[in-house]
Structures are given as structure tokens and as C-alpha cells.
Design an enzyme around this catalytic site. Structure first.
Site, mmCIF file in Angstrom:
data_model
loop_
_atom_site.group_PDB
_atom_site.id
_atom_site.type_symbol
_atom_site.label_atom_id
_atom_site.label_comp_id
_atom_site.label_asym_id
_atom_site.label_seq_id
_atom_site.Cartn_x
_atom_site.Cartn_y
_atom_site.Cartn_z
ATOM 1 C CE1 TYR A 1 -3.459 2.981 0.520
ATOM 2 C CE2 TYR A 1 -2.045 3.375 2.741
ATOM 3 C CZ TYR A 1 -2.853 3.721 1.812
ATOM 4 O OH TYR A 1 -3.491 5.129 1.853
ATOM 5 C CE LYS B 1 -3.036 6.314 -1.597
ATOM 6 N NZ LYS B 1 -4.020 6.828 -2.091
#
Length: 342
Positions: free
Chosen positions: A138, A142
Site C-alpha cells: 500500500y 501510494k
């Protein structure tokens, strides 16, 4: 000025709050999500998978602004391809469509984890470099997506900025608060991880929405926001388990008395992740037990929000204490049995 605003990931916790606010302000809002179930009459709901380049291109046609909120939050070290396909490739599809349609504004909902390397961050500001250490799919994805978004600013007349919230909470949360309450109800929230001496930032949902609205309004050619990232929090750092305790005390659960050593919690999380990986990896079912989240609990990570105050003209209006009270009030309205003893 009323605009046509498309919001990706508009059916989730943050997305729904954004849809409601922009619609309340009178804008013509399109909620784009994998789920297209309507929740208000004055919004256009469409089904959209941002991994579908053609679908994204069609969906964004005619928009004046895009709020790109859709992402796959998954901090385990599995299902890596799925996470990158949504968080980076999906963002690349959004950018391509913005360029093709000459969309003037794109506000990207990023994450404060973009600068987190597993060590303390105390009053960190936007001069901090991106993390160079892989923390979780994640966070890694990002970072890559935010870099693309900010570098894109000015391309095809589209100006961009990134909003970096940290630990968002409030009514409608379907991830963080439910995991806490589930543990409290089962009597499994009586110990903290570590010494409760490390401070964390939290962000009440309406404070985040206020910042996104301000960014959308101020973003444009020549704006100081163009190509910039902004940390958005309540600006009230508190020990992670002190926050948790404040929440559960509002619901009449007992305080957190004991503690679990970091090494033990981290080891348990590593084992849980390994078992999950052997099963194929489960998405959106972390329940707080990942190595990434355990590491978060025992490091300082709070941020300076002066840049957002200056450029956005924004202030966090709802305090941490009031945000917790409002969250509990709304939760009890929907689920009275959340109160201890009921």
C-alpha cells in the site's frame, strides 16, 4: 462557481463524505466506484473500475475537477499485484484521461505513509523525502502514484495536488473504528502494544473533507498548490493507545491496563501475515494485525500542518475530543448495542 466534479472511490468511508459535501455545495457530482448503488438523489452514480483504461476515459469526459480517492488499502505483504494495479496503474489511467479531456484540476488523496520508513517522525513537514524503504504494498504504491500525480501538474492544462491524511476516523468508517470496537466487544482490547510513549496524528473526517474542498477551490494555473503535497491531520498528536482508550471509554468499556512487548506483537503479526499469504491473501480484512500497523503503534508519526493552513486557508475545525464524541454518538444511533453491557 458550480462545477462538474467526479469522485473516484465515492462509495467508501472517505469517498462518501466527499460526495456528500461537494453535492451539498451545489456541484454536479459523479460518484465513480466498483459499486454504483445510489445513496442520494442529486448525484450521478456510475460503476467504474479504475484499472479499466477505456472505462476511465469515458467516465472522466466533461469533468471540471477530479477527486481521485479510490485506492486499495492493504498493508500485508501479499496480493501485491492487485494493490499496484489499483493504486498505481489505476492512477495512471486517471492521469491519461485528465490529459485527454483537458480536465483543469485533479486532487489526489494520498497518505502520510509516503514518508514513513519505520522510524520516528516528529513534527514532520513536506520537506521530508519519500520513503526509500519498502514498508508495505500500500505505502509503496501510494508513493509511486503520488510522484506521478505531482509530476503531472501542468500537463494538458491539468493542475494537480496531493492531500496526505493520517489515520482518518469518524462516522461511516468501515475499517479502523470497527476493528477497534470488535476487539473491545470481545474483551480483547485490554493491552497496549509498547509503552504508549510514542505520539501519532489522527484526522477527523470532516477536517479532511474541508481540506479537499479548499484544495479543489484553490487549485489552478499559477496556484501555489500546483504540484504540491499537504499533510492533513487534526494537529493534536496523542499516543496511539491513548486515542483508542478515549474512544472505548466513551462506550463504557474498561480502560487499557496492560501492555504487550513490541517484539511479541510484531512476531504475532508476521505469523498472521504468513498464514494469510498461504491462504491466498485476504483484502480489506487486516483487523490491525500487520507488521506495518504494529510498527506504526510504537513510533512517533505526527506532522506539521502549517503548509496546509497557509496555502489552503484551512483549519481543523473539529477537535480530537469532539471528533471522538461525534463518532460515538453516530455509531450508537445506528448500533445501540455497541455500548458496553448492552
Amino acid at each position: 462557481m458550480k462545477k462538474k466534479i467526479l469522485i473516484t472511490g465515492g462509495q467508501g468511508f472517505v469517498g462518501r463524505a466527499l460526495v456528500d459535501r461537494f453535492a451539498d455545495l451545489g456541484h454536479q457530482v459523479t460518484c465513480a466506484d466498483m459499486n454504483d448503488r445510489p445513496f442520494r438523489a442529486d448525484v450521478n452514480f456510475i460503476r467504474l473500475d479504475i484499472r479499466d483504461k477505456a472505462g476511465v476515459m469515458a467516465a472522466l469526459a466533461g469533468a471540471d475537477s477530479v477527486i481521485h480517492n479510490a485506492s486499495l488499502v492493504h498493508t500485508k505483504h501479499n496480493r501485491v499485484e492487485d494493490v499496484w494495479a489499483v493504486n498505481l496503474a489505476g492512477t495512471e489511467n486517471i492521469l491519461e484521461a485528465c490529459a485527454a479531456h483537458h480536465i483543469p484540476r485533479l486532487v489526489y488523496i494520498s497518505s502520510a505513509s509516503a514518508v514513513y520508513e519505520g522510524a520516528d517522525i516528529e513534527n514532520g513537514d513536506e520537506t521530508l523525502p519519500y520513503s526509500t524503504i519498502s514498508q508495505a504494498p500500500y505505502a509503496d504504491s501510494k508513493i509511486a502514484a503520488e510522484k506521478k500525480v505531482l509530476a503531472f501538474s501542468g500537463t494538458g492544462g491539468c493542475e494537480t495536488c496531493a492531500i496526505r491524511p493520517h489515520v482518518i476516523f469518524g462516522a461511516g468508517d468501515n475499517r479502523f473504528i470497527p476493528a477497534i470496537l470488535d476487539k473491545a466487544k470481545r474483551g480483547k482490547l485490554n493491552r497496549a502494544v509498547g509503552n504508549r510513549d510514542k505520539l501519532s496524528d489522527f484526522t477527523y473526517i470532516s477536517n479532511l473533507v474541508d481540506a479537499v474542498v479548499a484544495a479543489e477551490e484553490k487549485l489552478g494555473a499559477g496556484s501555489p498548490l500546483s504540484g504540491q503535497a499537504y499533510f492533513i491531520t487534526n494537529g493534536e498528536p496523542i499516543a496511539f493507545f491513548d486515542f483508542i482508550e478515549k474512544l472505548i471509554l466513551e462506550l463504557k468499556y474498561p480502560p487499557i491496563r496492560g501492555k504487550v512487548p513490541y517484539w511479541l506483537a510484531y512476531g504475532v503479526a508476521a505469523i498472521a501475515e504468513a498464514i494469510d499469504t498461504l491462504k491466498g491473501g485476504t483484502l480489506n480484512a487486516e483487523n490491525g494485525l500487520t507488521r506495518f500497523s504494529v510498527r506504526y503503534m510504537v513510533t512517533h508519526h505526527y506532522f506539521n500542518i502549517a503548509k496546509a493552513r497557509r496555502d489552503l486557508g484551512w483549519e481543523p475545525k473539529v477537535s480530537l475530543t469532539e471528533g471522538i464524541r461525534l463518532t460515538v454518538k453516530d455509531l450508537l444511533k445506528a448500533q445501540p448495542d455497541l455500548m458496553a453491557g448492552r
